[in-house]
Write a protein that holds these residues in place. Structure first.
Motif, PDB file in Angstrom:
ATOM      1  N   ASN A  32      -1.186  11.266  -3.938  1.00 16.13           N
ATOM      2  CA  ASN A  32      -1.618  11.040  -5.317  1.00 16.13           C
ATOM      3  C   ASN A  32      -2.908  10.216  -5.380  1.00 16.13           C
ATOM      4  O   ASN A  32      -3.375   9.674  -4.391  1.00 16.13           O
ATOM      5  CB  ASN A  32      -0.499  10.384  -6.140  1.00 16.13           C
ATOM      6  N   ARG A  33      -3.449  10.148  -6.565  1.00  9.00           N
ATOM      7  CA  ARG A  33      -4.758   9.522  -6.783  1.00  9.00           C
ATOM      8  C   ARG A  33      -4.775   8.039  -6.415  1.00  9.00           C
ATOM      9  O   ARG A  33      -5.715   7.563  -5.774  1.00  9.00           O
ATOM     10  CB  ARG A  33      -5.160   9.712  -8.250  1.00  9.00           C
ATOM     11  N   VAL A  34      -3.767   7.290  -6.808  1.00 12.74           N
ATOM     12  CA  VAL A  34      -3.713   5.853  -6.506  1.00 12.74           C
ATOM     13  C   VAL A  34      -3.685   5.637  -4.996  1.00 12.74           C
ATOM     14  O   VAL A  34      -4.387   4.765  -4.473  1.00 12.74           O
ATOM     15  CB  VAL A  34      -2.493   5.194  -7.192  1.00 12.74           C
ATOM     16  N   ASP A  35      -2.901   6.432  -4.298  1.00 16.41           N
ATOM     17  CA  ASP A  35      -2.834   6.308  -2.840  1.00 16.41           C
ATOM     18  C   ASP A  35      -4.183   6.640  -2.199  1.00 16.41           C
ATOM     19  O   ASP A  35      -4.613   5.977  -1.259  1.00 16.41           O
ATOM     20  CB  ASP A  35      -1.740   7.210  -2.270  1.00 16.41           C
ATOM     21  N   ARG A  36      -4.842   7.678  -2.700  1.00 16.63           N
ATOM     22  CA  ARG A  36      -6.166   8.043  -2.175  1.00 16.63           C
ATOM     23  C   ARG A  36      -7.168   6.918  -2.406  1.00 16.63           C
ATOM     24  O   ARG A  36      -7.954   6.580  -1.522  1.00 16.63           O
ATOM     25  CB  ARG A  36      -6.675   9.335  -2.826  1.00 16.63           C
ATOM     26  N   ILE A  37      -7.140   6.344  -3.600  1.00 19.74           N
ATOM     27  CA  ILE A  37      -8.043   5.224  -3.908  1.00 19.74           C
ATOM     28  C   ILE A  37      -7.769   4.056  -2.966  1.00 19.74           C
ATOM     29  O   ILE A  37      -8.700   3.417  -2.466  1.00 19.74           O
ATOM     30  CB  ILE A  37      -7.919   4.807  -5.394  1.00 19.74           C
TER      31      ILE A  37
END
Length: 149
Positions: free
Chosen positions: A9-14
Protein backbone atom coordinates in the motif's frame (compact mmCIF):
# COMPACT_ATOMS: atom_id res chain seq x y z
CA UNK A 1 16.33 -16.49 0.22
CA UNK A 2 14.28 -13.37 0.70
CA UNK A 3 12.53 -12.16 -2.41
CA UNK A 4 11.86 -8.63 -3.53
CA UNK A 5 8.15 -8.11 -3.09
CA UNK A 6 6.39 -4.92 -4.10
CA UNK A 7 5.13 -3.00 -1.11
CA UNK A 8 1.38 -3.42 -0.87
CA UNK A 9 0.00 0.00 0.00
CA UNK A 10 0.87 3.66 -0.37
CA UNK A 11 1.84 4.32 3.27
CA UNK A 12 4.20 1.34 3.25
CA UNK A 13 5.77 2.51 -0.03
CA UNK A 14 6.25 6.01 1.39
CA UNK A 15 7.87 4.51 4.48
CA UNK A 16 10.29 2.34 2.46
CA UNK A 17 11.21 5.21 0.11
CA UNK A 18 11.67 7.60 3.06
CA UNK A 19 13.76 5.01 4.90
CA UNK A 20 16.00 4.49 1.88
CA UNK A 21 16.37 8.24 1.32
CA UNK A 22 17.31 8.78 4.98
CA UNK A 23 19.83 5.91 4.86
CA UNK A 24 21.41 7.33 1.68
CA UNK A 25 21.53 10.78 3.28
CA UNK A 26 24.05 9.27 5.70
CA UNK A 27 26.66 9.38 2.92
CA UNK A 28 27.31 12.96 4.06
CA UNK A 29 29.01 11.41 7.08
CA UNK A 30 32.11 10.81 4.98
CA UNK A 31 32.71 14.42 6.02
CA UNK A 32 34.31 12.89 9.15
CA UNK A 33 37.39 11.74 7.23
CA UNK A 34 39.09 15.17 7.65
CA UNK A 35 38.28 14.97 11.37
CA UNK A 36 40.03 11.59 11.63
CA UNK A 37 43.05 13.14 9.92
CA UNK A 38 42.88 16.17 12.18
CA UNK A 39 42.83 14.01 15.32
CA UNK A 40 45.64 11.81 13.96
CA UNK A 41 47.75 14.94 13.33
CA UNK A 42 47.14 16.24 16.87
CA UNK A 43 45.05 19.23 15.76
CA UNK A 44 41.77 18.09 17.31
CA UNK A 45 41.16 16.31 20.61
CA UNK A 46 41.51 12.51 20.62
CA UNK A 47 37.95 12.25 21.96
CA UNK A 48 36.69 13.03 18.45
CA UNK A 49 38.22 9.88 16.93
CA UNK A 50 35.47 7.49 18.10
CA UNK A 51 32.49 9.47 16.72
CA UNK A 52 34.45 10.24 13.54
CA UNK A 53 35.12 6.54 12.93
CA UNK A 54 31.46 5.71 13.62
CA UNK A 55 30.46 8.38 11.09
CA UNK A 56 32.61 6.77 8.41
CA UNK A 57 31.36 3.27 9.27
CA UNK A 58 27.78 4.52 9.01
CA UNK A 59 28.50 6.13 5.65
CA UNK A 60 30.22 2.99 4.31
CA UNK A 61 27.22 0.81 5.09
CA UNK A 62 24.60 3.26 3.77
CA UNK A 63 24.57 2.08 0.15
CA UNK A 64 24.59 -1.69 0.87
CA UNK A 65 21.82 -1.24 3.46
CA UNK A 66 19.71 0.91 1.13
CA UNK A 67 20.02 -1.74 -1.59
CA UNK A 68 19.12 -4.46 0.90
CA UNK A 69 16.03 -2.57 2.09
CA UNK A 70 14.96 -2.01 -1.52
CA UNK A 71 15.55 -5.52 -2.79
CA UNK A 72 15.32 -7.99 0.07
CA UNK A 73 13.10 -7.45 3.04
CA UNK A 74 13.04 -10.01 5.82
CA UNK A 75 14.35 -10.60 9.34
CA UNK A 76 17.99 -10.04 8.36
CA UNK A 77 17.25 -6.75 6.60
CA UNK A 78 15.07 -5.52 9.45
CA UNK A 79 17.70 -6.51 12.06
CA UNK A 80 20.54 -4.84 10.15
CA UNK A 81 18.47 -1.67 9.77
CA UNK A 82 17.69 -1.59 13.51
CA UNK A 83 21.40 -2.12 14.29
CA UNK A 84 22.33 0.60 11.78
CA UNK A 85 20.09 3.20 13.40
CA UNK A 86 21.23 2.16 16.88
CA UNK A 87 24.85 2.66 15.81
CA UNK A 88 23.95 5.99 14.23
CA UNK A 89 22.17 7.22 17.36
CA UNK A 90 25.13 6.12 19.48
CA UNK A 91 27.43 8.10 17.20
CA UNK A 92 25.27 11.23 17.42
CA UNK A 93 25.08 11.02 21.20
CA UNK A 94 28.88 10.71 21.30
CA UNK A 95 29.20 13.76 19.05
CA UNK A 96 26.78 15.76 21.21
CA UNK A 97 28.68 14.73 24.32
CA UNK A 98 31.96 15.81 22.74
CA UNK A 99 30.49 19.11 21.64
CA UNK A 100 29.47 19.74 25.23
CA UNK A 101 32.70 18.55 26.87
CA UNK A 102 35.40 19.30 24.29
CA UNK A 103 33.79 21.84 21.99
CA UNK A 104 33.51 21.97 18.22
CA UNK A 105 36.42 20.34 16.38
CA UNK A 106 38.58 22.68 14.33
CA UNK A 107 38.15 20.34 11.35
CA UNK A 108 34.41 21.13 11.27
CA UNK A 109 34.45 24.88 11.88
CA UNK A 110 34.66 25.52 8.14
CA UNK A 111 31.45 23.53 7.54
CA UNK A 112 29.43 25.17 10.29
CA UNK A 113 29.91 28.76 9.19
CA UNK A 114 29.57 30.11 12.72
CA UNK A 115 26.22 28.41 13.29
CA UNK A 116 25.20 26.33 16.26
CA UNK A 117 27.18 23.04 16.05
CA UNK A 118 24.45 21.19 17.97
CA UNK A 119 21.75 21.60 15.29
CA UNK A 120 22.86 18.95 12.79
CA UNK A 121 23.49 16.12 15.28
CA UNK A 122 20.23 16.89 17.14
CA UNK A 123 18.17 16.84 13.92
CA UNK A 124 19.92 13.68 12.74
CA UNK A 125 19.36 11.98 16.08
CA UNK A 126 15.67 12.86 16.07
CA UNK A 127 15.22 11.50 12.53
CA UNK A 128 17.14 8.32 13.43
CA UNK A 129 14.92 7.83 16.49
CA UNK A 130 11.79 8.38 14.38
CA UNK A 131 12.84 5.78 11.82
CA UNK A 132 13.97 3.35 14.53
CA UNK A 133 10.64 3.80 16.30
CA UNK A 134 8.73 3.20 13.07
CA UNK A 135 10.78 0.05 12.39
CA UNK A 136 9.75 -1.25 15.80
CA UNK A 137 6.03 -0.66 15.15
CA UNK A 138 4.09 -3.78 14.10
CA UNK A 139 2.59 -1.95 11.11
CA UNK A 140 6.01 -1.39 9.56
CA UNK A 141 7.57 -4.62 10.82
CA UNK A 142 4.94 -6.36 8.71
CA UNK A 143 6.65 -4.99 5.58
CA UNK A 144 9.80 -6.89 6.51
CA UNK A 145 8.23 -10.02 8.03
CA UNK A 146 5.42 -10.73 5.56
CA UNK A 147 5.54 -14.38 4.59
CA UNK A 148 5.77 -15.32 0.93
CA UNK A 149 2.51 -16.37 -0.71
Amino acid sequence: MQNHKPVANRVDRIFIVGLIIWILAQLIRFIAIPLITSVANGVDAPGWMYPAILDVVTAVFAIPLAILVWRSRGFTTWSLTVIYFTLSITDHIGALTNLTVIGEPLAFEQFNGGGNPFVAPVVQTVLDIVFLGLLLMPRFQRIFFKLAD
